[in-house]
Design a protein around this motif. Structure first.
Motif, PDB file in Angstrom:
ATOM      1  N   VAL A  66     -50.889-149.839 117.436  1.00 48.63           N
ATOM      2  CA  VAL A  66     -51.958-150.529 118.160  1.00 48.63           C
ATOM      3  C   VAL A  66     -52.799-151.366 117.189  1.00 48.63           C
ATOM      4  CG1 VAL A  66     -54.077-150.232 119.505  1.00 48.63           C
ATOM      5  CG2 VAL A  66     -52.066-148.845 120.021  1.00 48.63           C
ATOM      6  N   ILE A  67     -53.105-150.800 116.016  1.00 49.04           N
ATOM      7  CA  ILE A  67     -53.864-151.567 115.021  1.00 49.04           C
ATOM      8  C   ILE A  67     -53.120-152.849 114.674  1.00 49.04           C
ATOM      9  CG2 ILE A  67     -54.747-151.638 112.654  1.00 49.04           C
ATOM     10  CD1 ILE A  67     -55.100-148.688 112.714  1.00 49.04           C
ATOM     11  N   ARG A  68     -51.831-152.688 114.374  1.00 50.68           N
ATOM     12  CA  ARG A  68     -51.040-153.852 113.953  1.00 50.68           C
ATOM     13  C   ARG A  68     -51.048-154.936 115.028  1.00 50.68           C
ATOM     14  NH1 ARG A  68     -46.339-156.227 114.433  1.00 50.68           N
ATOM     15  NH2 ARG A  68     -45.555-154.779 116.009  1.00 50.68           N
ATOM     16  N   LEU A  69     -50.845-154.537 116.280  1.00 57.05           N
ATOM     17  CA  LEU A  69     -50.781-155.506 117.369  1.00 57.05           C
ATOM     18  C   LEU A  69     -52.151-156.115 117.670  1.00 57.05           C
ATOM     19  CD1 LEU A  69     -48.321-153.577 119.711  1.00 57.05           C
ATOM     20  CD2 LEU A  69     -47.835-155.631 118.346  1.00 57.05           C
ATOM     21  N   LEU A  70     -53.205-155.293 117.587  1.00 57.50           N
ATOM     22  CA  LEU A  70     -54.555-155.819 117.819  1.00 57.50           C
ATOM     23  C   LEU A  70     -54.931-156.838 116.750  1.00 57.50           C
ATOM     24  CD1 LEU A  70     -56.609-152.647 118.859  1.00 57.50           C
ATOM     25  CD2 LEU A  70     -56.144-154.652 120.278  1.00 57.50           C
ATOM     26  N   ARG A  71     -54.652-156.503 115.495  1.00 59.51           N
ATOM     27  CA  ARG A  71     -54.995-157.402 114.389  1.00 59.51           C
ATOM     28  C   ARG A  71     -54.118-158.652 114.402  1.00 59.51           C
ATOM     29  NH1 ARG A  71     -59.314-156.914 111.076  1.00 59.51           N
ATOM     30  NH2 ARG A  71     -58.035-157.369 109.263  1.00 59.51           N
ATOM     31  N   GLU A  72     -52.910-158.514 114.921  1.00 62.50           N
ATOM     32  CA  GLU A  72     -52.037-159.676 115.071  1.00 62.50           C
ATOM     33  C   GLU A  72     -52.614-160.616 116.115  1.00 62.50           C
ATOM     34  OE1 GLU A  72     -47.798-159.681 116.961  1.00 62.50           O
ATOM     35  OE2 GLU A  72     -47.569-159.106 114.840  1.00 62.50           O
ATOM     36  N   HIS A  73     -53.173-160.034 117.164  1.00 61.83           N
ATOM     37  CA  HIS A  73     -53.788-160.830 118.222  1.00 61.83           C
ATOM     38  C   HIS A  73     -55.137-161.400 117.788  1.00 61.83           C
ATOM     39  CE1 HIS A  73     -55.029-162.002 122.279  1.00 61.83           C
ATOM     40  NE2 HIS A  73     -56.169-161.348 122.079  1.00 61.83           N
ATOM     41  N   ASN A  74     -55.937-160.564 117.089  1.00 60.00           N
ATOM     42  CA  ASN A  74     -57.263-160.982 116.622  1.00 60.00           C
ATOM     43  C   ASN A  74     -57.530-160.359 115.253  1.00 60.00           C
ATOM     44  OD1 ASN A  74     -59.913-161.635 116.153  1.00 60.00           O
ATOM     45  ND2 ASN A  74     -60.752-160.445 117.849  1.00 60.00           N
ATOM     46  N   PRO A  75     -57.338-161.117 114.166  1.00 58.00           N
ATOM     47  CA  PRO A  75     -57.501-160.571 112.809  1.00 58.00           C
ATOM     48  C   PRO A  75     -58.887-160.010 112.510  1.00 58.00           C
ATOM     49  CG  PRO A  75     -56.350-162.677 112.762  1.00 58.00           C
ATOM     50  CD  PRO A  75     -56.865-162.511 114.157  1.00 58.00           C
ATOM     51  N   SER A  76     -59.893-160.400 113.280  1.00 53.37           N
ATOM     52  CA  SER A  76     -61.253-159.918 113.011  1.00 53.37           C
ATOM     53  C   SER A  76     -61.648-158.743 113.906  1.00 53.37           C
ATOM     54  CB  SER A  76     -62.262-161.057 113.186  1.00 53.37           C
ATOM     55  OG  SER A  76     -62.280-161.514 114.524  1.00 53.37           O
ATOM     56  N   ALA A  77     -60.710-158.206 114.677  1.00 56.00           N
ATOM     57  CA  ALA A  77     -61.018-157.071 115.549  1.00 56.00           C
ATOM     58  C   ALA A  77     -61.551-155.905 114.723  1.00 56.00           C
ATOM     59  CB  ALA A  77     -59.774-156.648 116.320  1.00 56.00           C
ATOM     60  N   ALA A  78     -62.669-155.325 115.151  1.00 59.53           N
ATOM     61  CA  ALA A  78     -63.295-154.201 114.443  1.00 59.53           C
ATOM     62  C   ALA A  78     -62.785-152.894 115.035  1.00 59.53           C
ATOM     63  CB  ALA A  78     -64.814-154.288 114.546  1.00 59.53           C
ATOM     64  N   ILE A  79     -62.076-152.111 114.209  1.00 59.70           N
ATOM     65  CA  ILE A  79     -61.432-150.888 114.681  1.00 59.70           C
ATOM     66  C   ILE A  79     -61.861-149.712 113.813  1.00 59.70           C
ATOM     67  CG2 ILE A  79     -59.235-149.738 115.155  1.00 59.70           C
ATOM     68  CD1 ILE A  79     -58.002-152.623 115.149  1.00 59.70           C
ATOM     69  N   VAL A  80     -62.272-148.627 114.444  1.00 59.18           N
ATOM     70  CA  VAL A  80     -62.589-147.372 113.754  1.00 59.18           C
ATOM     71  C   VAL A  80     -61.584-146.331 114.214  1.00 59.18           C
ATOM     72  CG1 VAL A  80     -64.257-145.501 113.517  1.00 59.18           C
ATOM     73  CG2 VAL A  80     -65.037-147.865 113.469  1.00 59.18           C
ATOM     74  N   MET A  81     -60.885-145.719 113.261  1.00 60.35           N
ATOM     75  CA  MET A  81     -59.861-144.739 113.590  1.00 60.35           C
ATOM     76  C   MET A  81     -60.464-143.348 113.782  1.00 60.35           C
ATOM     77  SD  MET A  81     -57.293-146.648 113.713  1.00 60.35           S
ATOM     78  CE  MET A  81     -56.090-145.362 114.065  1.00 60.35           C
ATOM     79  N   ILE A  82     -59.824-142.578 114.669  1.00 57.68           N
ATOM     80  CA  ILE A  82     -60.172-141.176 114.862  1.00 57.68           C
ATOM     81  C   ILE A  82     -58.953-140.352 114.476  1.00 57.68           C
ATOM     82  CG2 ILE A  82     -60.984-139.432 116.484  1.00 57.68           C
ATOM     83  CD1 ILE A  82     -61.931-141.704 118.287  1.00 57.68           C
ATOM     84  N   SER A  83     -59.119-139.474 113.514  1.00 60.68           N
ATOM     85  CA  SER A  83     -57.979-138.668 113.068  1.00 60.68           C
ATOM     86  C   SER A  83     -58.324-137.190 113.135  1.00 60.68           C
ATOM     87  CB  SER A  83     -57.573-139.053 111.640  1.00 60.68           C
ATOM     88  OG  SER A  83     -58.459-138.475 110.699  1.00 60.68           O
ATOM     89  N   SER A  84     -57.301-136.370 113.291  1.00 62.28           N
ATOM     90  CA  SER A  84     -57.478-134.936 113.140  1.00 62.28           C
ATOM     91  C   SER A  84     -57.311-134.610 111.668  1.00 62.28           C
ATOM     92  CB  SER A  84     -56.452-134.176 113.981  1.00 62.28           C
ATOM     93  OG  SER A  84     -55.143-134.541 113.601  1.00 62.28           O
TER      94      SER A  84
END
Length: 268
Positions: A66-84
């Motif tokens: 999802v990160i890869r595709l979002l950034r491909e669509h919009n390189p400036s998209a602000a994403i914060v990951m949630i991990s266990s």
């Protein structure tokens, strides 16, 4: 404050995040239970979304893709990951793909407030309603993050020309001494930001800020104050040394203690 999209396959996690983020003054404009839904929602509502919280492990299209595709669509998209906890090994990969930050389950309101505030570049205090993009000074943090992405080949380590730095770092007497030796300006404030951000990775350290002259640059002064507060909150020690009488009084009023007129006055 900001418009957010929450992406997580757990309804309970989405509800918990929504409650915390809304309490902090943010608006949840979209939720998605999987990667496919997240991509569809973002493409439809892109202009309304300032930041995405994204779970790493999801059925179907996982968070990394999802990160890869979002950034491909919009390189400036602000994403914060949630991990266990067990996913933490994937966090570095997520950052390399373009995620701005992360927090780990089980998360706390304090941690979410800290992470979201850093990424968006403004205080997550619900009493503050001034948006990032309406405040050029608050925009500083976002601009520093974008500078890290300038190279298509990734981040590179390189030494600065020491003569261009407004400060010097020393280690002496079991303390880290940061001397601000020349004025902080719009041009060199980013160098100070990088220095202080790196120092915050150390816990329970002893830091001394020696100011050869008052720091009147608003963003630079704010960074120094926040650095001291963060060090103290991590059970470290931080002192300020200045021989300017008026500036000494200002710092003493703000900090209450560990403000000195000379380095030799420090007792710890």
């Amino acid at each position: 404050m900001a418009n957010l999209m929450i992406v997580d396959d757990s309804k309970i996690i989405r509800q918990r995040l929504r409650a915390i983020l809304e309490d902090l003054g943010h608006c949840i404009v979209s939720e998605a239970a999987n990667g496919k839904e997240a991509l569809e929602n973002y493409k439809r509502m892109e202009k309304e979304i300032d930041l995405i919280t994204l779970d790493i492990e999801m059925p179907g299209i996982n968070g990394m893709e999802v990160i890869r595709l979002l950034r491909e669509h919009n390189p400036s998209a602000a994403i914060v990951m949630i991990s266990s906890v067990e996913d933490r090994s994937n966090v570095l990969k997520a950052i390399r793909l373009g995620a701005k930050h992360y927090f780990v389950k089980p998360f706390t309101e304090t941690k979410i407030k800290e992470v979201i505030g850093r990424v968006l570049g403004f205080d997550t205090n619900p009493n503050r309603t001034e948006a990032l993009r309406e405040n050029p000074e608050a925009n500083f943090r976002v601009q520093t993050a974008r500078r890290m992405e300038d190279s298509a080949g990734g981040m590179l380590l390189k030494s600065e020309n020491l003569e261009s730095l407004p400060f010097e770092l020393f280690h002496m007497d079991e303390r880290t001494l940061l001397i601000i030796r020349s004025p902080i300006t719009d041009t060199n404030a980013y160098l100070l930001y990088r220095c202080l951000q790196g120092l915050l990775y150390f816990r329970k350290m002893k830091f001394v800020l020696e100011l050869w002259e008052p720091v009147r640059h608003r963003e630079g002064a704010r960074l120094l104050h926040e650095f001291i507060q963060d060090v103290r909150s991590r059970h470290g020690k931080a002192a300020v040394v200045t021989d300017d009488t008026r500036y000494y009084t200002e710092w003493l009023s703000d900090l209450g203690d560990d403000v000195y007129r000379a380095y030799k006055e420090i007792k710890w």
